[in-house]
Scaffold this active site. Structure first.
Site, PDB file in Angstrom:
ATOM      1  N   VAL A  95      16.845  -4.465  14.267  1.00 16.28           N
ATOM      2  CA  VAL A  95      16.987  -4.639  15.717  1.00 16.28           C
ATOM      3  C   VAL A  95      18.331  -5.314  16.014  1.00 16.28           C
ATOM      4  O   VAL A  95      18.606  -6.418  15.523  1.00 16.28           O
ATOM      5  CB  VAL A  95      15.828  -5.481  16.294  1.00 16.28           C
ATOM      6  CG1 VAL A  95      16.019  -5.704  17.787  1.00 16.28           C
ATOM      7  CG2 VAL A  95      14.486  -4.800  16.020  1.00 16.28           C
ATOM      8  N   HIS A  99      18.055 -12.437  15.774  1.00 17.86           N
ATOM      9  CA  HIS A  99      16.698 -13.000  15.754  1.00 17.86           C
ATOM     10  C   HIS A  99      16.455 -13.713  14.441  1.00 17.86           C
ATOM     11  O   HIS A  99      16.802 -13.199  13.376  1.00 17.86           O
ATOM     12  CB  HIS A  99      15.634 -11.917  15.986  1.00 17.86           C
ATOM     13  CG  HIS A  99      15.750 -10.726  15.096  1.00 17.86           C
ATOM     14  ND1 HIS A  99      16.699  -9.734  15.279  1.00 17.86           N
ATOM     15  CD2 HIS A  99      15.055 -10.363  13.996  1.00 17.86           C
ATOM     16  CE1 HIS A  99      16.574  -8.817  14.337  1.00 17.86           C
ATOM     17  NE2 HIS A  99      15.577  -9.176  13.536  1.00 17.86           N
TER      18      HIS A  99
HETATM   19  P1  5GP Z   1      14.921  -7.050  11.384  1.00 22.18           P
HETATM   20  O1  5GP Z   1      14.761  -6.166  10.184  1.00 22.18           O
HETATM   21  O2  5GP Z   1      15.801  -6.445  12.446  1.00 22.18           O
HETATM   22  O3  5GP Z   1      15.400  -8.437  10.972  1.00 22.18           O
HETATM   23  O4  5GP Z   1      13.474  -7.267  11.946  1.00 22.18           O
HETATM   24  C1  5GP Z   1      13.040  -6.849  13.185  1.00 22.18           C
HETATM   25  C2  5GP Z   1      11.629  -7.314  13.352  1.00 22.18           C
HETATM   26  O5  5GP Z   1      11.249  -7.095  14.696  1.00 22.18           O
HETATM   27  C3  5GP Z   1      10.606  -6.582  12.487  1.00 22.18           C
HETATM   28  O6  5GP Z   1       9.909  -7.528  11.696  1.00 22.18           O
HETATM   29  C4  5GP Z   1       9.711  -5.866  13.485  1.00 22.18           C
HETATM   30  O7  5GP Z   1       8.365  -5.843  13.088  1.00 22.18           O
HETATM   31  C5  5GP Z   1       9.920  -6.673  14.750  1.00 22.18           C
HETATM   32  N1  5GP Z   1       9.782  -5.909  15.992  1.00 22.18           N
HETATM   33  C6  5GP Z   1      10.428  -4.738  16.290  1.00 22.18           C
HETATM   34  N2  5GP Z   1      10.099  -4.315  17.530  1.00 22.18           N
HETATM   35  C7  5GP Z   1       9.239  -5.245  18.024  1.00 22.18           C
HETATM   36  C8  5GP Z   1       8.556  -5.358  19.277  1.00 22.18           C
HETATM   37  O8  5GP Z   1       8.670  -4.514  20.170  1.00 22.18           O
HETATM   38  N3  5GP Z   1       7.757  -6.442  19.450  1.00 22.18           N
HETATM   39  C9  5GP Z   1       7.611  -7.397  18.483  1.00 22.18           C
HETATM   40  N4  5GP Z   1       6.808  -8.434  18.762  1.00 22.18           N
HETATM   41  N5  5GP Z   1       8.251  -7.331  17.281  1.00 22.18           N
HETATM   42  C10 5GP Z   1       9.049  -6.262  17.061  1.00 22.18           C
END
Ligand code: 5GP
Length: 135
Positions: A95, A99
């Site tokens: 994303v 975060h």
């Molecule tokens: P990344 O790999 O980018 O560090 O992790 C993104 C995280 O965001 C993942 O653990 C995924 O499950 C979470 N995520 C993605 N879309 C959503 C969403 O719409 N709502 C929530 N609550 N979590 C999300």
């Protein structure tokens, strides 16, 4: 540019389970948790990586991380935490909005530590890598 889903979450356009919120940051449960209470902390301002934000926002983000951990500790009583973020695609970021992942940990939960993310130290010795930083 297409807005990231987390900016929409920050604006409350998409519902999430909020764990903590202040003026600058929002913490909510990850929709696909790797552990009970897996939580994400985001700055409400737009930006993909830590390099896109000024110091004040990053200070506020760290305070929000601390307050979120305190809330998780109070409610779930974990034995520990892993806290960190995936930076860019090579680091596992999916994303495109900064975060911080907070993963509560319990003794014997079968998980690893930061050291289990990658094990590929490359050809150079530690001393040779240190040389690269000398001016
Ligand atoms: P990344 O790999 O980018 O560090 O992790 C993104 C995280 O965001 C993942 O653990 C995924 O499950 C979470 N995520 C993605 N879309 C959503 C969403 O719409 N709502 C929530 N609550 N979590 C999300």
């Amino acid at each position: 540019m297409v807005e990231s889903i987390f900016l929409k979450i920050a604006r409350k356009e998409i519902p999430v389970h909020i764990i903590y919120e202040d003026e600058n940051c929002l913490s909510f449960l990850d929709v696909k948790p790797h552990v009970k209470g897996h939580t994400l902390v985001i700055p409400k301002k737009e930006g993909v990586t830590i390099f896109d934000f000024e110091e004040e926002t990053l200070k506020n983000l760290m305070i929000a991380v601390r307050n979120t951990m305190a809330k998780l500790q109070e409610v779930l009583s974990p034995d520990g935490f892993n806290v960190g973020w995936n930076h860019n695609t090579a680091g596992g970021q999916v994303v495109p909005h900064l975060h911080v992942h907070i993963m509560p940990r319990w003794q014997g939960d079968g998980g690893g530590s930061m050291h289990s993310i990658v094990s590929n130290p490359g050809e150079l010795s530690v001393d040779e890598v240190a040389e690269l930083f000398k001016i």
